[in-house]
Design a protein around this motif. Structure first.
Motif, PDB file in Angstrom:
ATOM      1  N   LEU A 111       0.822  -1.211   0.000  1.00  0.00           N
ATOM      2  CA  LEU A 111       0.000   0.000   0.000  1.00  0.00           C
ATOM      3  C   LEU A 111       0.857   1.262   0.000  1.00  0.00           C
ATOM      4  CD1 LEU A 111      -2.816  -0.936   2.547  1.00  0.00           C
ATOM      5  CD2 LEU A 111      -2.821  -1.189   0.071  1.00  0.00           C
ATOM      6  N   PRO A 112       0.374   2.334  -0.652  1.00  0.00           N
ATOM      7  CA  PRO A 112      -0.822   2.418  -1.487  1.00  0.00           C
ATOM      8  C   PRO A 112      -0.699   1.513  -2.715  1.00  0.00           C
ATOM      9  CG  PRO A 112       0.062   4.610  -1.002  1.00  0.00           C
ATOM     10  CD  PRO A 112       1.109   3.615  -0.618  1.00  0.00           C
ATOM     11  N   THR A 113      -1.835   1.157  -3.294  1.00  0.00           N
ATOM     12  CA  THR A 113      -1.842   0.271  -4.448  1.00  0.00           C
ATOM     13  C   THR A 113      -2.775   0.814  -5.513  1.00  0.00           C
ATOM     14  OG1 THR A 113      -2.233  -2.007  -5.190  1.00  0.00           O
ATOM     15  CG2 THR A 113      -3.720  -1.141  -3.509  1.00  0.00           C
ATOM     16  N   LEU A 114      -2.433   0.603  -6.763  1.00  0.00           N
ATOM     17  CA  LEU A 114      -3.338   0.936  -7.846  1.00  0.00           C
ATOM     18  C   LEU A 114      -4.075  -0.339  -8.235  1.00  0.00           C
ATOM     19  CD1 LEU A 114      -4.140   3.394  -9.657  1.00  0.00           C
ATOM     20  CD2 LEU A 114      -2.766   2.296 -11.448  1.00  0.00           C
ATOM     21  N   VAL A 115      -5.343  -0.416  -7.843  1.00  0.00           N
ATOM     22  CA  VAL A 115      -6.167  -1.584  -8.162  1.00  0.00           C
ATOM     23  C   VAL A 115      -6.726  -1.412  -9.566  1.00  0.00           C
ATOM     24  CG1 VAL A 115      -8.277  -2.834  -7.567  1.00  0.00           C
ATOM     25  CG2 VAL A 115      -6.727  -2.061  -5.768  1.00  0.00           C
ATOM     26  N   CYS A 116      -6.496  -2.400 -10.418  1.00  0.00           N
ATOM     27  CA  CYS A 116      -6.872  -2.313 -11.828  1.00  0.00           C
ATOM     28  C   CYS A 116      -7.962  -3.333 -12.165  1.00  0.00           C
ATOM     29  CB  CYS A 116      -5.659  -2.578 -12.717  1.00  0.00           C
ATOM     30  SG  CYS A 116      -4.313  -1.394 -12.508  1.00  0.00           S
ATOM     31  N   GLY A 117      -8.795  -2.959 -13.118  1.00  0.00           N
ATOM     32  CA  GLY A 117      -9.828  -3.878 -13.576  1.00  0.00           C
ATOM     33  C   GLY A 117     -11.187  -3.606 -12.994  1.00  0.00           C
ATOM     34  N   GLY A 118     -11.326  -2.539 -12.207  1.00  0.00           N
ATOM     35  CA  GLY A 118     -12.611  -2.182 -11.632  1.00  0.00           C
ATOM     36  C   GLY A 118     -12.627  -2.312 -10.133  1.00  0.00           C
ATOM     37  N   ARG A 119     -13.422  -1.461  -9.481  1.00  0.00           N
ATOM     38  CA  ARG A 119     -13.523  -1.459  -8.030  1.00  0.00           C
ATOM     39  C   ARG A 119     -14.714  -2.324  -7.606  1.00  0.00           C
ATOM     40  NH1 ARG A 119     -12.826  -3.256  -4.986  1.00  0.00           N
ATOM     41  NH2 ARG A 119     -14.629  -3.220  -3.633  1.00  0.00           N
ATOM     42  N   HIS A 120     -14.525  -3.650  -7.742  1.00  0.00           N
ATOM     43  CA  HIS A 120     -15.590  -4.583  -7.400  1.00  0.00           C
ATOM     44  C   HIS A 120     -14.978  -5.949  -7.149  1.00  0.00           C
ATOM     45  CE1 HIS A 120     -15.114  -4.605 -11.826  1.00  0.00           C
ATOM     46  NE2 HIS A 120     -15.246  -5.914 -11.696  1.00  0.00           N
ATOM     47  N   MET A 121     -15.796  -6.856  -6.620  1.00  0.00           N
ATOM     48  CA  MET A 121     -15.320  -8.197  -6.270  1.00  0.00           C
ATOM     49  C   MET A 121     -15.588  -9.154  -7.425  1.00  0.00           C
ATOM     50  SD  MET A 121     -14.213  -7.789  -3.156  1.00  0.00           S
ATOM     51  CE  MET A 121     -14.182  -9.432  -2.449  1.00  0.00           C
TER      52      MET A 121
END
Length: 370
Positions: A111-121
């Motif tokens: 962290l911090p992290t760049l989450v890719c592909g959408g903010r969902h499960m």
């Protein structure tokens, strides 16, 4: 090969994306990358989001949604630090080895992290036109890495890459991402024969049990119906989901559910639907469904546990009645997402393995010299 070099454009709000260009990249499986859900995510994610669009030959061919998360992001199950630890505890392939190799705790290392592909499960996707090549997808991944470094991120994460997305998996592997299994995503195909088709998906023993459960619900005088989610229903539904959360030890209030439901109504209109189980003049159970093309996505649920006692309202509300209604409403699949895989498989779902890809980034030293 591309007719022209791939160009990547960035947008800070979903509303700024060229609507038709983004929409043509999506499948019915991509509700959470649709403009309406992205707007909900922006209001609730508690972090900045950036959208990337790759152009080839003068037209958009692929896109990527990203969210910059730190340890204050409330969606802990989608953050790579907490998800890595949970995956290791669950014995998911590759997780323990990655966890052991980190130089510090997952939060400190990632962290911090760049989450890719959408903010969902589930289903972290690079949505793209059919036939889009490696160059365009890799250009998006490279731009995400550059963006992460620019924003001071410690890692780039694709938390839920589909097992069958061989192109993205190969690109991430070749670029040095670490990989571990992160879950199993369940969905249910609905045939044109509706409930009769559904019964062919389960064993003879399960079929008998399902028919018995449905008979018990009918004999109890429970009415099931599917209708648009409306504001007048929200307070009762909030109270019921709070009961479900309390039963399983989660801290959750009726007010939190009410906020989410109002967001869904505002964003989806009549495509936000609800299955209601009504007994003795009141709602005793519910399940919300978001429609995206020919697919339904199950979201919230809640039940009046004092009323239902041993009555099998859960499966009737979330599986049997939706399946029965789906064929006449043009629904071809229902998505149930991650978790409770055994129960979902027993009711006819199939599950696809999801993979988390992590790229730790070297950050400049914080030490200063004077």
């Amino acid at each position: 090969m591309s007719a022209e070099p791939t160009g990547v454009r960035a947008f800070s709000r979903a509303a700024d994306l060229p609507r038709a260009d983004w929409a043509q990249l999506l499948r019915p499986e991509d509700l959470f990358l649709g403009e309406r859900w992205l707007a909900v995510a922006e209001r609730t994610a508690g972090c900045p989001m950036t959208y990337l669009l790759a152009d080839e030959g003068g037209r958009p061919v692929a896109g990527l949604a990203t969210a910059l998360a730190d340890d204050t992001a409330p969606w802990v199950l989608g953050r790579p630090d907490t998800m890595l630890r949970a995956s290791a505890e669950d014995g998911r392939a590759g997780a323990a080895e990655i966890l052991a190799a980190l130089p510090a705790s997952p939060a400190e290392s990632l962290l911090p992290t760049l989450v890719c592909g959408g903010r969902h499960m589930g289903r972290s996707r690079v949505p793209r036109l059919a036939g889009t090549g490696r160059g365009e997808v890799e250009a998006l991944v490279a731009e995400a890495e550059r963006l992460a470094a620019e924003q001071g991120a410690a890692s780039v994460a694709f938390p839920f890459v589909e097992d069958g997305d061989t192109l993205l998996r190969q690109i991430l592997g070749d670029r040095g991402y670490l990989c571990h299994e992160s879950g199993r995503y369940s969905s249910l195909r609905v045939g044109p024969g509706g409930f009769d088709d559904y019964l062919t998906l389960v064993s003879a023993r399960r079929r008998r049990r399902i028919l018995t459960e449905r008979r018990r619900v009918r004999e109890a005088g429970i009415e099931l119906r599917v209708e648009p989610l409306e504001a007048a229903l929200v307070p009762r539904l909030g109270a019921l989901e709070a009961q479900l959360m309390a039963k399983y030890g989660h801290t959750w209030t009726a007010g939190q559910t009410e906020q989410v439901l109002h967001e869904m109504i505002a964003a989806f209109g009549t495509d936000a639907q609800v299955v209601l189980a009504v007994g003795d003049g009141d709602i005793r159970g519910f399940g919300t469904l978001l429609r995206f093309g020919t697919h339904w996505y199950a979201r919230q649920a809640g039940f009046d546990y004092a009323y239902q006692d041993r009555l099998p309202l859960y499966f009737e509300t979330l599986y049997y009645h939706p399946v029965e209604a789906a064929a006449r409403l043009g629904i071809e699949a229902i998505h149930y997402g991650l978790g409770s895989e055994e129960a979902k498989l027993s009711r006819g779902c199939t599950a696809e393995t999801q993979h988390s890809y992590l790229l730790p980034l070297a950050r400049p030293s914080r030490n200063t010299h004077v």
